[in-house]
Enzyme design. Structure first.
Site, PDB file in Angstrom:
ATOM      1  N   TYR A   1     -18.314  -1.030   5.104  1.00  8.09           N
ATOM      2  CA  TYR A   1     -17.031  -0.733   4.502  1.00  8.09           C
ATOM      3  C   TYR A   1     -15.805  -1.580   5.204  1.00  8.09           C
ATOM      4  CZ  TYR A   1     -12.771   1.877   3.357  1.00  8.09           C
ATOM      5  OH  TYR A   1     -11.526   2.381   2.909  1.00  8.09           O
TER       6      TYR A   1
ATOM      7  N   LYS B   1     -13.392  -4.551   3.516  1.00  6.87           N
ATOM      8  CA  LYS B   1     -11.996  -4.573   3.676  1.00  6.87           C
ATOM      9  C   LYS B   1     -11.193  -5.757   4.156  1.00  6.87           C
ATOM     10  CE  LYS B   1     -11.308  -0.644   1.259  1.00  6.87           C
ATOM     11  NZ  LYS B   1     -10.683  -0.956  -0.021  1.00  6.87           N
TER      12      LYS B   1
ATOM     13  N   ASP C   1      -8.852   3.676 -15.097  1.00  3.77           N
ATOM     14  CA  ASP C   1      -9.606   4.368 -14.250  1.00  3.77           C
ATOM     15  C   ASP C   1     -11.109   4.337 -14.858  1.00  3.77           C
ATOM     16  OD1 ASP C   1      -9.010   6.117 -11.586  1.00  3.77           O
ATOM     17  OD2 ASP C   1     -11.056   6.994 -12.708  1.00  3.77           O
TER      18      ASP C   1
ATOM     19  N   GLY D   1      -5.401  10.067  -6.199  1.00  3.67           N
ATOM     20  CA  GLY D   1      -4.836   9.440  -5.000  1.00  3.67           C
ATOM     21  C   GLY D   1      -3.998   8.549  -4.785  1.00  3.67           C
ATOM     22  N   ILE D   2      -4.236   7.673  -4.138  1.00  9.20           N
ATOM     23  CA  ILE D   2      -3.147   6.347  -3.892  1.00  9.20           C
ATOM     24  C   ILE D   2      -2.898   5.736  -5.168  1.00  9.20           C
ATOM     25  CG2 ILE D   2      -2.587   4.374  -3.067  1.00  9.20           C
ATOM     26  CD1 ILE D   2      -4.309   5.409  -0.428  1.00  9.20           C
TER      27      ILE D   2
ATOM     28  N   ALA E   1      -5.012  11.756   2.828  1.00 11.64           N
ATOM     29  CA  ALA E   1      -5.497  12.628   2.264  1.00 11.64           C
ATOM     30  C   ALA E   1      -6.008  12.198   0.764  1.00 11.64           C
ATOM     31  CB  ALA E   1      -4.849  14.081   2.209  1.00 11.64           C
ATOM     32  N   THR E   2      -7.004  11.747   0.475  1.00 12.56           N
ATOM     33  CA  THR E   2      -7.522  11.300  -0.903  1.00 12.56           C
ATOM     34  C   THR E   2      -8.980  11.992  -1.310  1.00 12.56           C
ATOM     35  OG1 THR E   2      -8.620   9.406  -0.129  1.00 12.56           O
ATOM     36  CG2 THR E   2      -6.304   9.202  -0.679  1.00 12.56           C
TER      37      THR E   2
ATOM     38  N   ASP F   1     -14.374   0.380 -16.311  1.00 17.50           N
ATOM     39  CA  ASP F   1     -15.488   0.363 -15.193  1.00 17.50           C
ATOM     40  C   ASP F   1     -15.483  -0.900 -14.663  1.00 17.50           C
ATOM     41  OD1 ASP F   1     -17.592   0.580 -13.806  1.00 17.50           O
ATOM     42  OD2 ASP F   1     -19.068   0.854 -15.397  1.00 17.50           O
TER      43      ASP F   1
END
Length: 258
Positions: free
Chosen positions: A155, A159, A46, A26-27, A189-190, A67
């Site tokens: 969520y 943020k 990651d 993704g991003i 789009a991820t 992690d």
């Protein structure tokens, strides 16, 4: 006086080390590739070690399994990956439920990844950056920090909280040369948005909400990362850059005939 060659170098990152957390897809993946394309030495981190290694290979950098839910692992990474100039973190999750349907476990899961891990990353890497007198920290917020809908409450809270966390970091680290900013993407789009894109009506409704009338690709967010990472943004800190196709700028509910 600034000369032409100086302006040409504003977006170059040659000689700078950048850690991208969440670089497996993704991003995060596109951010790592974009930073590398502009000369940065990229460390792709990651939870998925294989995905991190794959991104690192494309970026000509180093893969690093991490992690972010493990506070001790973050501290080890900060000790091992010394002398960083740029920190980018993108990892996030969402549990789409109305507030009355949220369980304590749902709440803890979203808070832990979206906000608590962000705090630990800023603390672990921001301190050493401030001691060295330089650095750029870039965290990923969302349009949901300012515009919400049913099922997005926790969520959205994370943020919005991340923006305030980065603003505080900007205030505390700024006098020592470290800039801290947020990027707030719109619909991208991820893997995180796969559920929405799988529903044709839902996907189309979201696309129509933005001024551009479409979803973004992850690569379209990466330019903002390159901008905030380098000297082109040398006087920008404590800010949130909206990269949302105009979502938060337009009403989007109805286009009148006149």
């Amino acid at each position: 006086m600034v000369i032409m060659d100086d302006y040409a170098r504003l977006f170059r990152l040659d000689g700078r080390r950048a850690l991208v957390v969440g670089a497996g897809n993704g991003i995060g993946r596109e951010s790592a590739l974009a930073l590398a394309a502009h000369g940065a030495d990229v460390i792709a981190a990651d939870l998925d070690a294989e995905a991190a290694a794959a991104t690192a290979e494309l970026a000509g950098g180093q893969g690093y399994p991490l992690d972010v839910l493990d506070g001790a692992a973050i501290q080890r990474a900060a000790a091992e990956l010394d002398e960083l100039d740029v920190l980018v973190f993108t990892a996030a999750t969402n549990v789409r439920k109305r507030l009355v349907d949220y369980t304590d476990d749902d709440f803890d899961r979203v808070i832990a990844l979206n906000l608590a891990s962000s705090f630990r990353l800023i603390r672990a890497f921001g301190g050493p950056m401030a001691e060295r007198g330089r650095g750029s920290i870039i965290g990923f917020s969302s349009i949901r920090a300012t515009t919400v809908e049913p099922g997005q409450g926790v969520y959205a809270a994370t943020k919005s909280g991340l923006i305030q966390l980065l603003r505080t970091a900007a205030a505390e680290f700024g006098p020592r040369g470290v800039r801290c900013n947020a990027i707030a993407p719109g619909i991208v789009a991820t893997p995180l948005t796969a559920q929405i894109r799988a529903d044709e009506a839902w996907s189309a409704a979201y696309a129509s909400k933005s001024a551009l009338g479409r979803w973004a690709e992850p690569s379209e967010i990466a330019g903002a990362v390159v901008f905030l990472a380098g000297d082109a943004a040398s006087y920008i800190t404590g800010s949130c850059l909206m990269v949302d196709g105009g979502w938060t700028a337009v009403d989007g509910r109805y286009t009148p005939p006149a």
